[in-house]
Design a protein around this motif. Structure first.
Motif, mmCIF file in Angstrom:
data_model
loop_
_atom_site.group_PDB
_atom_site.id
_atom_site.type_symbol
_atom_site.label_atom_id
_atom_site.label_comp_id
_atom_site.label_asym_id
_atom_site.label_seq_id
_atom_site.Cartn_x
_atom_site.Cartn_y
_atom_site.Cartn_z
ATOM 1 N N PRO A 52 -29.658 24.921 36.116
ATOM 2 C CA PRO A 52 -30.222 26.214 35.689
ATOM 3 C C PRO A 52 -31.683 26.397 36.079
ATOM 4 O O PRO A 52 -32.071 27.455 36.578
ATOM 5 N N ILE A 53 -32.512 25.369 35.859
ATOM 6 C CA ILE A 53 -33.938 25.563 36.132
ATOM 7 C C ILE A 53 -34.202 25.632 37.625
ATOM 8 O O ILE A 53 -35.023 26.433 38.088
ATOM 9 N N VAL A 76 -41.757 36.396 41.208
ATOM 10 C CA VAL A 76 -43.137 36.141 40.819
ATOM 11 C C VAL A 76 -44.056 36.647 41.919
ATOM 12 O O VAL A 76 -43.787 36.427 43.099
ATOM 13 N N GLY A 85 -45.215 22.551 32.402
ATOM 14 C CA GLY A 85 -45.379 23.968 32.670
ATOM 15 C C GLY A 85 -45.867 24.201 34.077
ATOM 16 O O GLY A 85 -45.672 23.375 34.963
ATOM 17 N N VAL A 86 -46.517 25.343 34.288
ATOM 18 C CA VAL A 86 -46.936 25.759 35.618
ATOM 19 C C VAL A 86 -48.421 25.450 35.794
ATOM 20 O O VAL A 86 -49.235 25.773 34.936
ATOM 21 N N TYR A 96 -44.543 23.271 39.436
ATOM 22 C CA TYR A 96 -43.743 23.368 38.219
ATOM 23 C C TYR A 96 -43.551 21.963 37.659
ATOM 24 O O TYR A 96 -42.865 21.141 38.265
ATOM 25 N N THR A 126 -33.302 29.086 38.736
ATOM 26 C CA THR A 126 -34.308 30.070 38.331
ATOM 27 C C THR A 126 -35.517 30.025 39.250
ATOM 28 O O THR A 126 -36.016 31.062 39.697
ATOM 29 N N ARG A 139 -36.791 33.137 41.539
ATOM 30 C CA ARG A 139 -38.014 33.853 41.188
ATOM 31 C C ARG A 139 -39.107 33.656 42.228
ATOM 32 O O ARG A 139 -39.986 34.502 42.379
ATOM 33 N N TYR A 167 -51.674 25.412 38.876
ATOM 34 C CA TYR A 167 -52.092 25.796 40.218
ATOM 35 C C TYR A 167 -53.113 24.785 40.723
ATOM 36 O O TYR A 167 -54.072 24.467 40.031
ATOM 37 N N LYS A 202 -48.708 25.982 43.864
ATOM 38 C CA LYS A 202 -48.114 26.129 42.541
ATOM 39 C C LYS A 202 -47.211 24.937 42.268
ATOM 40 O O LYS A 202 -46.381 24.585 43.105
ATOM 41 N N ILE A 218 -41.561 20.467 35.210
ATOM 42 C CA ILE A 218 -40.408 20.824 34.394
ATOM 43 C C ILE A 218 -40.261 19.786 33.298
ATOM 44 O O ILE A 218 -40.276 18.586 33.573
ATOM 45 N N PRO A 219 -40.139 20.225 32.047
ATOM 46 C CA PRO A 219 -40.161 19.259 30.941
ATOM 47 C C PRO A 219 -38.893 18.422 30.839
ATOM 48 O O PRO A 219 -38.167 18.488 29.855
ATOM 49 N N TRP A 220 -38.615 17.662 31.867
ATOM 50 C CA TRP A 220 -37.641 16.581 31.795
ATOM 51 C C TRP A 220 -38.425 15.280 31.810
ATOM 52 O O TRP A 220 -39.240 15.060 32.693
#
Lengths: 477, 182
Positions: free
Chosen positions: A117-118, A457, A85-86, A96, A121, A125, A88, A94, A98-100
């Motif tokens: 896709p991710i 964001v 997840g995200v 990310y 995004t 954002r 800080y 920040k 990413i759940p790979w």
């Protein structure tokens, strides 16, 4: 004496002069200060905290200094365990996760289009303007750079390692790098040797490759207030005990040095598959009281190990840039190192003794270092390191690379595809096909989830309460 | 009485007050899928028409029609599979918060959280392997997992912010934000 370091500065200035000469007149007439703009940078790599290593440190410190310069930095990496997840980090960095899941050596499974896709995004954002990939051996990085170029973003790549040319793994890696870098805006290497290596492997034009060295956190790596005194001389080795770090050289060098100099003692920090060989060497030559094995050393403990010694020994067989000798020099240690890769570029001659990766030559180098020890001033060495290697300087240079990337003109799909065709007889056509399919998938995503539907964001700023606390602290000062 | 309303291509947000006491806040998120629905149905009909044409005039096997029919059902299920029509948050100060999920079939699922159990409403970012989005969640006392508001629909953050502020007011939480100063 001839110093490598000033040459590095001269080369850098020359590169800048060379670049300015080739700018168009309209750009030259403009003010250089006006060219500087605030970038929004996405750092992508498989390697980031909580994993630990040189690439991880580089990304973190570079990001922090870029944040201080006013840019916005976001890091994208894969999930580490349940860290997903995200998050800080300090200064509003920040990240990310990413759940790979990683499947080998912290690399995610290579899927040509799985990350599209991710990545798309996140780019939309966060309103990213530059994508900065790190490390040639990061599948996450390669895929992200490929998709970012498909979507028209500026792309910068930093190479942190040297690779060979002849074995199967290197040939495959070089072809992948050729594919990824065929369309990259700018590239960064950590030493001139690394630049030469990357240019030869990837076919990148040399003028697109900048040299920005690593740096060291000199606030952490300070010399001891009182240097270890006495007739004893302590030589420190801190590295992973693997073949690439030249442990087999140590196995032959240490007994010889102990035989020639009865007052020499070794401290070896680190763990790895070659540790058994060192243990056997200790047993064989009865050196248990003169060779101390610490095992794995956490990074927070590295300084306390370094300041207990006088000389730092690096026996790597290949290095693009050796941060370990930077840390040792920042702690005031005289360095003995193999003359491999980018190591000769790192330190001035009075701080390092270089040797060929050969046991006899290394023994000679250690003897020379021992004779140089009385002339060494650790504090002066530390101050020199603070001037030479500073993360803020690295960030400023990287900022220049980003500005250069923005001056590169945008190219349409046809121009980019023709570049891929030149990558090889068969590989070129394969790359061409991969990029075509990637472009079509991106267009499909635009239909399925238009960019307008992806919300931007808000940028991170410190909460009001923190601002008030900081104001109070400042008023107290 | 509708106090406030926002719409975009996919969702409509309505801030409502329906009861005489005027202390009860109701926030609705309504899903709008009319265009997509017609497009999906038209596509399904087209596939079925092609299959029938091949069977009647070209002498293809009848199983082709069956396969296309199954494909149509799969397509409709996949693209129109979300049966949720509306999700609502009913804020009753001093009592609690009721989360409602209204389905197209008319069924309503309600979940009530007492006000004392709500530690804090939070807006957080969720990352999945293919996308990233905002959610509004309630941190519940004694629970290890958060309760998702608007779990099935994923409304944009512009709509969530209003509900979040109302929830903060109801639970006396300070509107702390870690993404931007106000």
């Amino acid at each position: 004496m001839h110093n490598d370091r000033p040459d590095l500065y001269i080369c850098t200035d020359h590169l800048l002069v060379y670049s300015i000469k080739h700018m168009t007149p309209s750009v030259c007439e403009g003010d250089m200060m006006d060219d500087s703009q605030k970038h929004r940078i996405l750092m992508v790599s498989d390697f980031f905290y909580p994993n630990f290593g040189g690439v991880e440190n580089h990304i973190y410190y570079l990001s922090q200094c870029l944040l201080k310069l006013g840019h916005k930095v976001v890091v994208a990496t894969h999930a580490y365990g349940n860290r997903s997840g995200v998050r800080y980090m300090t200064g509003g960095l920040k990240v990310y996760y990413i759940p790979w899941s990683p499947f080998v050596m912290q690399n995610t499974l290579p899927t040509f289009y799985g990350l599209l896709p991710i990545i798309r995004t996140i780019l939309i954002r966060e309103r990213i303007t530059v994508v900065h990939g790190h490390q040639a051996f990061s599948t996450f990085c390669h895929e992200a750079l490929m998709h970012a170029r498909t979507m028209g973003y500026k792309v910068v790549f930093t190479d942190h390692s040297l690779y060979g040319f002849a074995d199967v793994g290197s040939i495959h890696m070089n072809k992948v790098l050729q594919f990824t870098l065929a369309d990259v805006s700018q590239a960064i290497c950590v030493s001139h040797t690394s630049k030469e290596n990357t240019v030869l492997r990837s076919g990148l034009p040399p003028e697109k490759v900048f040299v920005v060295p690593n740096a060291v956190d000199t606030a952490i790596f300070k010399p001891a207030v009182d240097r270890p005194s006495g007739s004893e001389i302590v030589i420190v080795v801190i590295s992973r005990l693997v073949y690439r770090k030249g442990v087999d050289l140590l196995v032959e060098v240490i007994p010889e040095v102990c035989r020639l100099h009865p007052n020499v003692r070794f401290i070896i920090g680190g763990d790895g598959p070659k540790r058994v060989r060192l243990e056997e060497m200790r047993e064989k030559h009865s050196l248990q009281d003169r060779v101390e094995m610490l095992g794995a050393v956490q990074h927070v403990q590295v300084r306390s190990v370094l300041i207990s010694g006088h000389i730092f020994l690096n026996s790597s067989l290949t290095e693009a840039f050796c941060i370990a000798i930077l840390e040792a020099a920042s702690c005031g240690l005289l360095t003995v190192s193999t003359r491999v890769g980018g190591v000769p570029e790192v330190l001035p001659d009075e701080m390092i003794v270089l040797a060929e990766p050969d046991p006899g030559d290394m023994v000679h180098a250690i003897q020379k270092a021992i004779s140089m020890l009385p002339k060494i001033d650790p504090q002066a060495m530390h101050n020199r390191m603070r001037e030479l290697y500073n993360w803020h300087d690295v960030a400023k240079r990287t900022e220049i690379v980003y500005d250069r990337a923005f001056k590169c003109s945008n190219q349409n799909l046809l121009e980019r595809l023709s570049r891929y065709l030149f990558c090889g007889a068969w590989a070129g056509k394969l790359f061409f096909l991969v990029m075509i399919v990637g472009f079509l998938l991106w267009q499909l995503l635009e239909l399925w989830q238009p960019a307008d539907d992806i919300e931007e964001v808000p940028d991170f700023t410190l909460p009001c309460s923190c601002d008030e606390e900081m104001l109070e602290k400042n008023s107290v000062k | 009485m509708v106090i406030f309303s926002i719409s975009n291509a996919r969702y409509t947000y309505v801030h409502d007050q329906k009861y005489p006491s005027k202390d009860v806040d109701i926030h609705h998120i309504v899903s709008r899928r009319s265009n997509a629905k017609y497009l999906v149905y038209a596509t399904a009909l087209l596939v079925l028409a092609c299959a029938l044409y091949l069977y009647v005039l070209k002498g293809k096997s009848i199983s082709f029609v069956y396969y296309s029919l199954l494909f149509d059902i799969f397509l409709v299920k996949l693209l129109l599979g979300k049966p949720v029509k509306k999700e609502s948050v009913v804020i009753m100060p001093a009592f609690g918060v009721q989360l409602e999920t209204h389905y197209v079939s008319g069924k309503v699922i309600r979940y009530f959280v007492p006000i004392d159990n709500i530690l804090k409403p939070v807006l957080i970012e969720c990352v999945t392997p293919v996308t990233c989005y905002w959610t509004l969640s309630l941190i519940i006392r004694g629970e290890s997992e958060m309760v998702l508001v608007f779990k099935n629909l994923r409304p944009p953050v512009k709509m969530l912010v209003h509900v979040w502020k109302a929830l903060c007011a109801a639970t006396d939480s300070k509107e702390e934000t870690c993404t931007h100063a106000e």
